[in-house]
Design a protein around this motif. Structure first.
Motif, PDB file in Angstrom:
ATOM      1  N   SER A  96       0.684  -1.052   0.084  1.00 34.29           N
ATOM      2  CA  SER A  96       0.133  -0.024  -0.102  1.00 34.29           C
ATOM      3  C   SER A  96       0.921   1.151   0.106  1.00 34.29           C
ATOM      4  N   VAL A  97       0.355   2.559  -0.208  1.00 35.42           N
ATOM      5  CA  VAL A  97       1.101   3.799   0.041  1.00 35.42           C
ATOM      6  C   VAL A  97       1.780   3.962   1.283  1.00 35.42           C
ATOM      7  N   ASP A  98       1.324   3.050   2.338  1.00 36.28           N
ATOM      8  CA  ASP A  98       1.936   3.220   3.569  1.00 36.28           C
ATOM      9  C   ASP A  98       2.935   2.047   3.703  1.00 36.28           C
ATOM     10  N   GLY A  99       3.287   1.244   2.855  1.00 39.94           N
ATOM     11  CA  GLY A  99       4.229   0.382   2.892  1.00 39.94           C
ATOM     12  C   GLY A  99       3.684  -0.986   3.241  1.00 39.94           C
ATOM     13  N   PHE A 100       2.396  -1.065   3.783  1.00 42.66           N
ATOM     14  CA  PHE A 100       2.015  -2.433   4.179  1.00 42.66           C
ATOM     15  C   PHE A 100       1.446  -3.313   3.102  1.00 42.66           C
ATOM     16  N   GLU A 101       1.444  -4.713   3.351  1.00 40.74           N
ATOM     17  CA  GLU A 101       1.170  -5.564   2.504  1.00 40.74           C
ATOM     18  C   GLU A 101      -0.249  -5.475   2.123  1.00 40.74           C
ATOM     19  N   LEU A 102      -0.633  -5.479   0.900  1.00 42.68           N
ATOM     20  CA  LEU A 102      -1.771  -4.716   0.325  1.00 42.68           C
ATOM     21  C   LEU A 102      -3.064  -5.375   0.670  1.00 42.68           C
ATOM     22  N   GLN A 103      -3.116  -6.819   0.839  1.00 49.60           N
ATOM     23  CA  GLN A 103      -4.355  -7.509   1.490  1.00 49.60           C
ATOM     24  C   GLN A 103      -4.417  -7.098   2.715  1.00 49.60           C
TER      25      GLN A 103
END
Length: 294
Positions: A96-103
């Motif tokens: 994600s834009v925050d650097g988290f794994e997207l799911q």
């Protein structure tokens, strides 16, 4: 259900679309929280009842905060939050834009933050509910707290199961904390079994023609969206529902059928896991609410 206000995430397609239309048809004012506003407005135009469309990208913590701030300014009392939106990404790892794994970012962390930010408005209602959408894929999954963002040996399908396990853990732990705080809000869970939604073909699109074939074969073994929506509508609207209840299909392996009460996996029900994941989510999102009470 008249004079009530509900927020449905991912309300422009699949389970969310049917849920929004059903609630609006029962007299609920439905806030359709969607990433694609144009698509949301097109769907809202086909719904008979009171709706409004607002932009929300659950994979962006900034978007979640902006949405919550504007919504609670306009609607200081909310009766229902249905954490329905979800992502199924079976291809390469994405962030994600925050650097988290997207799911994980979309399915759990975004909803965790959203629920906390909307909780004051939900607490203004006499009997508000938060419905979190789980999946049967949560049952064989396990959380690896040493690699929460799944940076090692990534598997899209396993990451999806983990994200839905995280969602289930969140819904169960939210129930514990609401009860400990003597809150009037209740947390309820639901899962749709195997249901024909647009997430199925999207999940396999990275495989091209082979993926399209796999998606359509999978669709043959699933139930309609209308049937799959029944567990979350039961959780949201049925009289007598209590905090911590979990609804899903009655059929074999909870894949399809009429609504019944089901159980979360043992890991999802473990209080120590719930506390640890809650703490992790608070650190990642910066949203803190309902502190743990022994």
């Amino acid at each position: 259900m008249n004079n009530r206000i509900a927020v449905v995430t991912g309300a422009n397609s699949g389970l969310g679309r049917v849920t929004a239309a059903t609630l609006a048809g029962q007299g609920v004012h439905v806030v359709m929280a969607v990433r694609n506003v144009a698509a949301g407005r097109a769907v809202a135009g086909q719904i008979s009842g009171s709706t409004e469309v607002r932009e929300l990208d659950l994979a962006s913590q900034a978007s979640v905060r902006e949405f919550a701030a504007k919504l609670t300014t306009d609607h200081p009392r909310l009766d229902l939050l249905i954490n329905n939106a979800g992502a199924v990404l079976l291809g390469p790892r994405r962030t994600s834009v925050d650097g988290f794994e997207l799911q994980l970012a979309t399915n759990m962390l975004g909803h965790f933050a959203l629920t906390g930010l909307l909780l004051p408005a939900l607490s203004e209602a006499p009997a508000a509910r938060v419905v979190s959408l789980s999946s049967i894929t949560h049952k064989p999954a396990t959380i690896n707290f040493d690699d929460v963002m799944y940076e090692r040996n990534y598997s899209g399908s396993t990451a999806y199961g983990r994200s839905k396990l995280a969602t289930t853990i969140f819904g169960v732990e939210l129930d514990r904390r609401l009860k400990a705080a003597d809150s009037p809000v209740i947390s309820v869970l639901a899962h749709p079994g195997m249901t024909r939604t647009n997430l199925t073909p999207r999940a396999w699109e990275h495989l091209g023609r082979r993926g399209r074939i796999l998606a359509w074969v999978g669709l043959l073994a699933t139930q309609s969206v209308e049937q799959g929506t029944q567990p979350q509508l039961t959780a949201a609207t049925a009289p007598g529902v209590k905090g911590g209840q979990f609804f899903g299909p009655r059929g074999p392996f909870e894949m399809f059928g009429n609504v019944t009460e089901v159980r979360p996996s043992s890991e999802a029900a473990d209080p120590s896991v719930g506390r640890r994941l809650w703490s992790e989510a608070e650190t990642l999102t910066g949203v803190r609410y309902l502190p743990y009470r022994d």
